[in-house]
Design a protein around this motif. Structure first.
Motif, PDB file in Angstrom:
ATOM      1  N   TYR B  44       0.817  -1.147  -0.118  1.00  0.00           N
ATOM      2  CA  TYR B  44      -0.137  -0.040  -0.135  1.00  0.00           C
ATOM      3  C   TYR B  44       0.988   1.171  -0.132  1.00  0.00           C
ATOM      4  CZ  TYR B  44      -4.120  -3.137   1.067  1.00  0.00           C
ATOM      5  OH  TYR B  44      -4.998  -3.793   0.791  1.00  0.00           O
ATOM      6  N   VAL B  46       4.832   1.424  -0.849  1.00  0.00           N
ATOM      7  CA  VAL B  46       6.015   1.682  -1.220  1.00  0.00           C
ATOM      8  C   VAL B  46       5.986   2.673  -2.455  1.00  0.00           C
ATOM      9  CG1 VAL B  46       6.071  -0.559  -2.274  1.00  0.00           C
ATOM     10  CG2 VAL B  46       8.203   0.391  -1.482  1.00  0.00           C
ATOM     11  N   MET B  47       4.888   2.246  -3.111  1.00  0.00           N
ATOM     12  CA  MET B  47       4.940   2.997  -4.776  1.00  0.00           C
ATOM     13  C   MET B  47       5.388   4.406  -4.633  1.00  0.00           C
ATOM     14  SD  MET B  47       1.840   2.036  -3.398  1.00  0.00           S
ATOM     15  CE  MET B  47       0.990   0.677  -4.140  1.00  0.00           C
ATOM     16  N   CYS B  48       4.831   5.036  -3.377  1.00  0.00           N
ATOM     17  CA  CYS B  48       5.106   6.419  -3.343  1.00  0.00           C
ATOM     18  C   CYS B  48       6.207   6.774  -2.407  1.00  0.00           C
ATOM     19  CB  CYS B  48       3.913   7.144  -2.761  1.00  0.00           C
ATOM     20  SG  CYS B  48       2.428   7.241  -4.125  1.00  0.00           S
ATOM     21  N   GLN B  55       8.393  10.790  -1.143  1.00  0.00           N
ATOM     22  CA  GLN B  55       7.138  11.519  -0.406  1.00  0.00           C
ATOM     23  C   GLN B  55       7.398  11.625   0.903  1.00  0.00           C
ATOM     24  OE1 GLN B  55       5.568  13.080  -2.580  1.00  0.00           O
ATOM     25  NE2 GLN B  55       6.150  12.009  -4.500  1.00  0.00           N
ATOM     26  N   GLU B 100      -2.126  15.925  10.820  1.00  0.00           N
ATOM     27  CA  GLU B 100      -1.974  17.540  11.089  1.00  0.00           C
ATOM     28  C   GLU B 100      -2.295  17.830  12.500  1.00  0.00           C
ATOM     29  OE1 GLU B 100      -4.030  19.639   8.350  1.00  0.00           O
ATOM     30  OE2 GLU B 100      -3.176  18.438   6.537  1.00  0.00           O
ATOM     31  N   LEU B 107      -2.325  14.590   3.978  1.00  0.00           N
ATOM     32  CA  LEU B 107      -3.544  13.898   4.116  1.00  0.00           C
ATOM     33  C   LEU B 107      -3.341  12.458   4.506  1.00  0.00           C
ATOM     34  CD1 LEU B 107      -5.617  15.032   0.932  1.00  0.00           C
ATOM     35  CD2 LEU B 107      -5.429  16.256   3.273  1.00  0.00           C
ATOM     36  N   PHE B 111      -2.496   7.578   0.507  1.00  0.00           N
ATOM     37  CA  PHE B 111      -3.053   8.825  -0.431  1.00  0.00           C
ATOM     38  C   PHE B 111      -3.663   8.605  -1.733  1.00  0.00           C
ATOM     39  CE2 PHE B 111      -2.062  12.796  -3.036  1.00  0.00           C
ATOM     40  CZ  PHE B 111      -2.451  13.583  -2.060  1.00  0.00           C
ATOM     41  N   GLN B 112      -4.983   9.128  -1.456  1.00  0.00           N
ATOM     42  CA  GLN B 112      -5.851   8.921  -2.800  1.00  0.00           C
ATOM     43  C   GLN B 112      -6.258   7.303  -2.971  1.00  0.00           C
ATOM     44  OE1 GLN B 112      -5.304  11.294  -6.152  1.00  0.00           O
ATOM     45  NE2 GLN B 112      -6.242  13.290  -4.996  1.00  0.00           N
ATOM     46  N   GLN B 113      -6.239   6.543  -1.930  1.00  0.00           N
ATOM     47  CA  GLN B 113      -6.647   5.256  -2.122  1.00  0.00           C
ATOM     48  C   GLN B 113      -7.501   4.894  -0.914  1.00  0.00           C
ATOM     49  OE1 GLN B 113      -5.841   2.430  -4.042  1.00  0.00           O
ATOM     50  NE2 GLN B 113      -4.234   3.466  -5.282  1.00  0.00           N
ATOM     51  N   PRO B 114      -8.438   4.005  -0.671  1.00  0.00           N
ATOM     52  CA  PRO B 114      -9.128   3.486   0.400  1.00  0.00           C
ATOM     53  C   PRO B 114      -8.189   3.543   1.567  1.00  0.00           C
ATOM     54  CG  PRO B 114      -9.809   2.209  -1.417  1.00  0.00           C
ATOM     55  CD  PRO B 114      -8.667   2.872  -1.948  1.00  0.00           C
ATOM     56  N   SER B 115      -8.511   3.818   2.693  1.00  0.00           N
ATOM     57  CA  SER B 115      -7.837   3.734   4.049  1.00  0.00           C
ATOM     58  C   SER B 115      -7.453   2.361   4.303  1.00  0.00           C
ATOM     59  CB  SER B 115      -8.211   4.518   4.949  1.00  0.00           C
ATOM     60  OG  SER B 115      -9.747   3.728   5.421  1.00  0.00           O
TER      61      SER B 115
END
Lengths: 581, 135
Positions: B44, B46-48, B55, B100, B107, B111-115
C-alpha cells in the motif's frame, strides 16, 4: 525486499546468470546470430507487471502457453498499483445484468466522437476515422468485456460496478453530455476487497498478482529488458535482459509482449515528444519509455507520441520533484475559480482532469506566449474552511508550502507575484500582468452572477452530470465548518466572498503517464515502417501509441485499455507459430 | 541452442516470485515486521516512497525498518516510529488520519486510495506498541 525469490534468492539467479551470460553478452544488435545461447526460454515473455502485463500473462497461461513476466522495478504492479483501480469496460457484465444495452455502433460513435472530433463523421462506415484508428476502437469494444469476463471466470479478478462512493451511483463518463453517448454512466468496474467493499489500484494489482502467483507464472523483479532479439527472418524471438549488471538472453518461442509503461520520467523523451511543457507525472519512476528505443531498433514505426493521460499538478510539488504522488484530479470548493496570469477564467474548473489540463497548452500567437502555462486556483474563506482537507486545500487554511494567502485581491496578487518572481528562472519568467487584481475582481463578479443564476455562460460549469456528480465525490463539503451548504441552483458554484482573505494555489500541466509510442494494429501487433506487423512483437498499455488518441472516455479508461489490449495480445500471440530462434 | 544448465535455471525461475515486494495477501497473527508489517507497507505504501520518489522524505525501499524506526519525520516533530508508543509515531497517525493534529501536513495515508482496513492499522499499531522490533 525484491531480493528474495520464491524457492531461490535473486542472488542465486544472478549467480547462475552470470555464468550463463558469457555467450549472450556478446550480442550487440537486435539481430540474433546462430551463436545465441539462451539462458532461459518460454513461450511468451511479458515485459511489465501492471494491469496490461498481468492481463497478458494470465490470459496466455489460460491459453496453455508458458509465460515469464519481467519487471524492471523492485516492486510489482507498475503505475496501475497507484491508480484508483477502475476499469472502463463498455458492454460490461454489470450493464448486461441491469438490462442496459451498450450497443457496439453507439459506443463506437461515442469513442470516435471523443477521440477524434476533428474527423468524426457519423455517416461514414468508419465514422470518418482512418482505418487503423477505427479498427483499434472496434478491437477495444469487441474485446473489453471479453477480457473482463475471462479474468473473472478464471478467478483472477473479482470486480463489480464501480459506484461513486457515498453517492452510490453509477459513474458518469467523462463526456456524458454528448448525444453520441447512449450509455453515459455505468461502464466503470472496480476491484472488490475481501469484505466485498470496493478497493483501489492496490487491490486490483493484489488480485492480479495473486493470480499470477497461483498459476506458477514466473515473475522477476529488477529485470530490465534491454533489447529485442530478432531471428534472421526479422521475428522477435527473445530479449536481452539485464539485472544487477548481468545480461542474459531469454527466448520467447511465440512472442514478446511489452506492457512496460510510458515515458513520463524520461526527461529527454518528454522534451522531444510532448508538445507542451509537462511538469511532472504520477507514474512510477521506472516509466522511462524503454519500449520506444527497443521497438525502434527492431524497425517499429511510431504512432502518436505526444499523448498523455493528463492531470493538473501542484507547481510547488513539481519544483521539488517531477516524480509525483498524485495530481489534482478535481479542484475542490464551490467558491473557487481557476484563472490565468491575466486574472481570467479559461476553463470549466469541473471538467475531467485530462481535458481540463489541455488548456495549459494553448498558445497565444499575438503575444507569443502560453498564457495558461500556470493557472491559479483562487478561493475564499468559505472554500478554505468548508472544503478543508480536500486535496489540495489543506486542513489548516494558512499560508502553507503550496497555498498563497492575501487579505484582499490586491494582497493576494502581490503574494502570487512575489512567489512567481522567486521561481521565475524555472518557469520561463511567468508573472502576473499589472492589472491582474482588477481583472480578477471582474472575473469574480461575473462568476458570482453565474453562481447565483446557476448558469455558467462562459464554460458551462456544473451543466454536465460529470461536473456535479464528481464534484460531490471529489469535493465533499465538511459538515463541521460552520459554513452553510450550497443551496444555490448549481452545486458546483457559490459566490466568492466580497471580503478577504483569499487564497491561491498554482497549478501546472502534468500527467498520470504518457501514452505515446510504437503503433499497434487491432491484434496488438507492433507495426513496422511499412505498416506490417513485426512478427512476434506485441504491445499494450501506456508503452504503445494510445488506441484512443488523446481522449479519456471515462473513469478507468487507462486501465481498461491496458487490460483489454494485454488480453488481445496474449490471444493473438497464442496463435503464433513456435519460432526458429 | 540451450545449454543443459539453462533448463535448471528455467525450471527454477518458472515459479520464481519476489516475496515482500509483490502484491500478496497479508497474513495475520503474530505481529512481526517481516511477516506482518512489511507486506502492508509493500502493498500500500512503497509505490510513493521509493528512492527518487521520497514523498515526505521517506523511502521504504530497500530498507523500510531503518528508515522508519527511531527516525524523525520531516513533516512533524515526531519520530516516524517511536518504539512502544503508537500515539507518538507519525506513521501510525498518518494512517489513521490525524497527522495534522500533531503538526504534520498532508492527508491520511494511503494517499487517494481507500484507507487501510482496521485490522491492518491495528497490526501496525500493535507492532509499534510491542517495540517496533526488526523481527
Amino acid at each position: 525486499m525484491g531480493e528474495k525469490h520464491q524457492g531461490i534468492t535473486r542472488r542465486q539467479i544472478l549467480a547462475g546468470a552470470g555464468a550463463l551470460s558469457v555467450g549472450a553478452i556478446t550480442l550487440r544488435t537486435s539481430r540474433a546470430q546462430s551463436s545465441v545461447k539462451w539462458d532461459h526460454e518460454t513461450d511468451i515473455l511479458v515485459v511489465g507487471s501492471g494491469v496490461g502485463g498481468a492481463s497478458a500473462a494470465i490470459t496466455a497461461h489460460e491459453n496453455g502457453d508458458a509465460v515469464m513476466v519481467l519487471e524492471k522495478a523492485p516492486i510489482t504492479g507498475g503505475t496501475s498499483a497507484k491508480s484508483a483501480g477502475v476499469l472502463w469496460i463498455p458492454d460490461n457484465f454489470t450493464l448486461r445484468e441491469k438490462g442496459i444495452e451498450d450497443a457496439k455502433e453507439d459506443c463506437l460513435k461515442y469513442m470516435a466522437r471523443y477521440s477524434y472530433p476533428e474527423h468524426f463523421n457519423p455517416a461514414d462506415p468508419q465514422l470518418g476515422l482512418a482505418g487503423g484508428q477505427f479498427e483499434l476502437l472496434e478491437a477495444f469494444y469487441d474485446n473489453a468485456s471479453k477480457a473482463a469476463d475471462s479474468l473473472r471466470q478464471s478467478g483472477a479478478l473479482k470486480i463489480a460496478e464501480w459506484r461513486m462512493f457515498h453517492l452510490d451511483r453509477s459513474a458518469p463518463d467523462y463526456l456524458d453530455q454528448v448525444a453520441e453517448n447512449k450509455v453515459p454512466a455505468g461502464r466503470a468496474l472496480g476491484p472488490l476487497k475481501k469484505d466485498g467493499t470496493m478497493g483501489g489500484g492496490v487491490d486490483l494489482m493484489m488480485q492480479l498478482g495473486a493470480a499470477v502467483k497461483q498459476r506458477g507464472i514466473g515473475l522477476l523483479t529488477n529485470h530490465r529488458a534491454r533489447r529485442l532479439i530478432l531471428n534472421p527472418a526479422g521475428r522477435a524471438v527473445g530479449l536481452e535482459v539485464e539485472s544487477g549488471g548481468t545480461v542474459v538472453a531469454m527466448r520467447a518461442r511465440k512472442a514478446v509482449i511489452f506492457a512496460s509503461g510510458g515515458y513520463a520520467h524520461n526527461p529527454e523523451f518528454v522534451s522531444m515528444y510532448q508538445a507542451n511543457r509537462l511538469w511532472g507525472a504520477c507514474a512510477m519512476p521506472w516509466s522511462t519509455g524503454d519500449f520506444i528505443n527497443i521497438a525502434g531498433a527492431a524497425g517499429a514505426r511510431m504512432g502518436i507520441m505526444s499523448s498523455a493521460w493528463r492531470t493538473q499538478i501542484l507547481l510547488e510539488d513539481a519544483l521539488r520533484s517531477s516524480k509525483l504522488a498524485t495530481g489534482v484530479f478535481f479542484p475542490p470548493g464551490d467558491s473557487m475559480i481557476l484563472v490565468n496570469r491575466y486574472g481570467v477564467r479559461v476553463v470549466n474548473e469541473n471538467r475531467n482532469y485530462n481535458d481540463r489540463t489541455e488548456v495549459h497548452g494553448i498558445y497565444d500567437p499575438s503575444r507569443a506566449e502560453f498564457p495558461n502555462q500556470l493557472l491559479f486556483m483562487i478561493y475564499d474563506q468559505r472554500s478554505a474552511e468548508a472544503f478543508a482537507g480536500v486535496y489540495p486545500i489543506p486542513t489548516d487554511p494558512g499560508d502553507t508550502a503550496h497555498v498563497l494567502k492575501g487579505d484582499s485581491l490586491q494582497g493576494l496578487a502581490a503574494r502570487i507575484d512575489q512567489r512567481l518572481s522567486e521561481i521565475a528562472p524555472r518557469t520561463g519568467g511567468v508573472s502576473l500582468v499589472p492589472s491582474f487584481a482588477g481583472h480578477l475582481k471582474k472575473t469574480i463578479d461575473r462568476f458570482n452572477g453565474f453562481a447565483r443564476s446557476g448558469k455558467d455562460q462562459d464554460f458551462q460549469r456544473g451543466q454536465a452530470a460529470y461536473d456535479s456528480e464528481w464534484h460531490q465525490v471529489f469535493s465533499p463539503m465538511r459538515t463541521d465548518s460552520g459554513w452553510p451548504p450550497n443551496d444555490g441552483p448549481n452545486i458546483t458554484m457559490h459566490p466568492i466572498r466580497d471580503e478577504g482573505p483569499y487564497y491561491a494555489i498554482i497549478f501546472a500541466a502534468g500527467a498520470l503517464d504518457t501514452c505515446g509510442g510504437p503503433a499497434i494494429d487491432a491484434s496488438a501487433r507492433v507495426l513496422d515502417t511499412e505498416d506490417q506487423p513485426i512478427p512476434g512483437l506485441y504491445g499494450a498499455g501506456n508503452c504503445i501509441a494510445s488506441p484512443s488518441g488523446e481522449a479519456y472516455w471515462g473513469a478507468g479508461h487507462t486501465l481498461g485499455l491496458a487490460l483489454t489490449f494485454g488480453f488481445i495480445a496474449a490471444n493473438a500471440a497464442h496463435h503464433e507459430p513456435r519460432n526458429n530462434a | 541452442m540451450i545449454r543443459q544448465f539453462s533448463f535448471v535455471l528455467a525450471a527454477v525461475i518458472s515459479t520464481a516470485h519476489t516475496q515482500g515486494a509483490s502484491f500478496e495477501e497479508t497474513s495475520f497473527g503474530i505481529v512481526s515486521f517481516e511477516g506482518d508489517v512489511l507486506p502492508i507497507l509493500n502493498s500500500y505504501c512503497v509505490m510513493c516512497h521509493l528512492p527518487g520518489v521520497e514523498q515526505g522524505g521517506l523511502s521504504l525501499y530497500p530498507d523500510a525498518w531503518s528508515r522508519l524506526v527511531g527516525n524523525p519525520s520531516v513533516q512533524s516533530s515526531l519520530l516516524r516510529v517511536d518504539p512502544g508508543s503508537p500515539d507518538s509515531s507519525y506513521l501510525y497517525l498518518k494512517l489513521i488520519g490525524t497527522g495534522e493534529s500533531v503538526g504534520g501536513s498532508g492527508l491520511q495515508m494511503p494517499f487517494q486510495q481507500p484507507s487501510l482496513d482496521p485490522d491492518q492499522i491495528e497490526t501496525i499499531r500493535l507492532w509499534i506498541e510491542q517495540g517496533a522490533k526488526q523481527n
